[in-house]
Design an enzyme around this catalytic site. Structure first.
Site, PDB file in Angstrom:
ATOM      1  CG  ASN A   1      -2.084  -0.990   1.013  1.00  0.00           C
ATOM      2  OD1 ASN A   1      -2.338  -1.464  -0.087  1.00  0.00           O
ATOM      3  ND2 ASN A   1      -2.762  -1.325   2.099  1.00  0.00           N
TER       4      ASN A   1
ATOM      5  NE  ARG B   1     -12.406  -1.521  -6.351  1.00  0.00           N
ATOM      6  CZ  ARG B   1     -13.523  -0.938  -6.762  1.00  0.00           C
ATOM      7  NH1 ARG B   1     -13.554   0.367  -6.918  1.00  0.00           N
ATOM      8  NH2 ARG B   1     -14.607  -1.637  -7.029  1.00  0.00           N
TER       9      ARG B   1
ATOM     10  CB  CYS C   1     -10.602  -6.043  -3.679  1.00  0.00           C
ATOM     11  SG  CYS C   1      -9.144  -7.034  -3.373  1.00  0.00           S
TER      12      CYS C   1
ATOM     13  N   PRO D   1     -16.387   4.557  -4.298  1.00  0.00           N
ATOM     14  CG  PRO D   1     -17.845   6.166  -3.451  1.00  0.00           C
ATOM     15  CD  PRO D   1     -17.317   4.792  -3.187  1.00  0.00           C
ATOM     16  CB  VAL D   2     -13.317   7.679  -8.237  1.00  0.00           C
ATOM     17  CG1 VAL D   2     -12.759   6.276  -8.359  1.00  0.00           C
ATOM     18  CG2 VAL D   2     -14.339   7.953  -9.340  1.00  0.00           C
ATOM     19  CG  ASP D   3     -18.530  10.193  -6.126  1.00  0.00           C
ATOM     20  OD1 ASP D   3     -18.205   9.707  -7.223  1.00  0.00           O
ATOM     21  OD2 ASP D   3     -19.661  10.087  -5.637  1.00  0.00           O
ATOM     22  CG  LEU D   4     -14.671  11.356  -1.143  1.00  0.00           C
ATOM     23  CD1 LEU D   4     -14.259  10.681   0.159  1.00  0.00           C
ATOM     24  CD2 LEU D   4     -15.397  12.666  -0.853  1.00  0.00           C
TER      25      LEU D   4
ATOM     26  CG  ASP E   1      -6.435  -3.607   4.176  1.00  0.00           C
ATOM     27  OD1 ASP E   1      -7.609  -3.684   3.771  1.00  0.00           O
ATOM     28  OD2 ASP E   1      -5.555  -2.962   3.582  1.00  0.00           O
TER      29      ASP E   1
ATOM     30  CB  ILE F   1     -13.024   0.984   6.647  1.00  0.00           C
ATOM     31  CG1 ILE F   1     -12.397   1.244   8.020  1.00  0.00           C
ATOM     32  CG2 ILE F   1     -12.244   1.720   5.551  1.00  0.00           C
ATOM     33  CD1 ILE F   1     -12.389   2.696   8.444  1.00  0.00           C
TER      34      ILE F   1
END
Length: 429
Positions: free
Chosen positions: A23, A102, A126, A132-135, A316, A338
């Site tokens: 990550n 992603r 995953c 969403p990718v809005d932020l 995770d 989350i």
């Protein structure tokens, strides 16, 4: 398709070297797009996701060279990548590449910051809720970009370059923080990110960007300030150790019993998880080489845990903890805050004989004396390793199918566990 076969019942004893954090490695590789000089990353894990991102970056014209081990490197030492984005030949990230992971969507930030345009497919990866990718889009618009969605692609442009701005996230978002951080580094003026994610991987990326000439302060706190610079240069950076891999192997030892040194682990990266393991009955000892995890014959204690952004208990590690609590003496409660739809492993753990009830975002696990081996199927990265943990303690044979999920996030898992006494093997075909 490869499978993993496990015969449970063996304790784990020995040393497991902790790999570089996936990550952190992925956004660090993407940050290489921000400069026309070479970025050298050490301790990059050998993972399917890393290889996929290399293909995506190569599509943009990035030259990536993987160097061999240096004298004195450990057998499991991560690879060194030399990333050169001197000539970006394409600012489009196509569906067939981005749909598989992603995090690859994040290339939109450095492409927009450096090239002032990008066309990136909406992401894959995953199947955990909607994510969403809005932020991310909101953050880039705050920095002055114009974004539209057309035919499954996000088309972004900033002809005059990005401009510093105040970005206040309505909720903590790791992805949004990474994107805002990379984009703002080359924006004109000052950017302040409010309600920023505090994860160690964010700090690692900020440290690397500062080595490249960025001016970032406050990473690791909810308020990050970025003074934009005109240009970034090359640098060398070592990827921090993977706290999720650390927690996963610590839980495996707690599950089977035994004594394992997690070499290279940094306890401050996952203190909340270590506290939960101590409560469950494991003994955690911090030493100069990392963390030592032991558990004698005593039973496991039930725990109550709610996932939370760092420094809280990591989402995770939720699936791994659930597998562990399947054998605790009493009822445990795990609440997921989350991601939605992150209990897909429950039905597979039930195949081992685990007793788990779901009520909204909370799982109640009534511990059983013994799990039984079973054929199971991985549904996502972290769920897949929870099935391995269950299989290590279960009576008889377990066969884990669809392990390509495992290969996305765990480097040579079966080799590391086998070296500590587990009966585990990969079956090809």
């Amino acid at each position: 398709m490869d499978r993993i076969r496990i015969v449970g019942g063996a304790q784990l004893n020995g040393t497991i070297p902790i790999s570089g954090a996936k990550n952190a490695a992925l956004p660090l590789m993407i940050a290489g797009l921000l400069t026309d000089e070479t970025l050298i990353l050490d301790n990059v894990p050998r993972l399917a996701d890393v290889a996929q991102l290399q293909r995506i970056l190569g599509n943009h014209g990035v030259d990536i060279m993987a160097a061999g081990k240096r004298p004195g490197d450990h057998e499991y030492q991560g690879q060194t990548l030399h990333i050169s984005a001197k000539n970006i030949i394409d600012t489009t990230a196509p569906y067939e590449l981005v749909s598989k992971m992603r995090a690859s969507f994040w290339v939109i930030a450095p492409l927009l910051a450096r090239m002032h345009e990008a066309k990136v497919s909406l992401p894959g990866g995953c199947a955990i809720g909607t994510r969403p990718v809005d932020l991310l889009i909101m953050a880039l618009e705050k920095l002055g970009a114009t974004l539209t969605i057309d035919g499954g692609y996000v088309i972004a442009s900033a002809p005059g370059g990005l401009k510093g701005a105040a970005i206040e996230f309505p909720k903590v978002t790791v992805s949004g923080t990474h994107v805002a951080l990379m984009a703002a580094t080359l924006a004109r003026g000052t950017t302040v990110i409010g309600n920023a994610a505090c994860e160690p991987e964010i700090v690692d990326v900020a440290d690397c960007l500062n080595k490249m000439g960025g001016k970032i302060s406050g990473a690791g706190t909810p308020r990050i300030t970025i003074e934009g610079v005109a240009k970034l240069h090359g640098a060398r950076h070592t990827v921090l150790p993977d706290r999720i891999e650390t927690g996963t192997y610590a839980m495996a030892v707690a599950m089977t019993g035994g004594d394992v040194q997690l070499s290279g682990a940094r306890p401050e990266l996952l203190q909340s998880a270590l506290d939960v393991l101590t409560q469950a009955g494991a003994t955690i000892t911090v030493n100069n080489d990392g963390i030592r995890v032991t558990r004698n014959g005593a039973g496991l204690n039930p725990v109550t845990v709610t996932t939370a952004p760092f420094p809280g208990f990591p989402t995770d590690l939720q699936a791994q903890l659930m597998a562990l609590m399947a054998c605790a003496k009493g009822a445990s409660h795990i609440t997921e805050t989350i991601f939605e739809n992150r209990f897909m492993h429950v039905q597979e753990l039930a195949r081992f004989g685990a007793r788990i009830q779901l009520d909204g975002e909370t799982a109640t696990i009534d511990g059983v004396a013994k799990l039984r081996g079973a054929p199971v199927m991985a549904t996502d990265l972290r769920a897949s390793v929870s099935l391995v943990i269950a299989g290590l303690a279960a009576e008889g044979e377990t066969m884990v199918n669809r392990i390509y999920h495992l290969d996305r996030g765990f480097e040579r898992l079966e080799e590391k566990l086998s070296a500590c006494g587990a009966t585990i093997e990969r079956i090809s075909g």
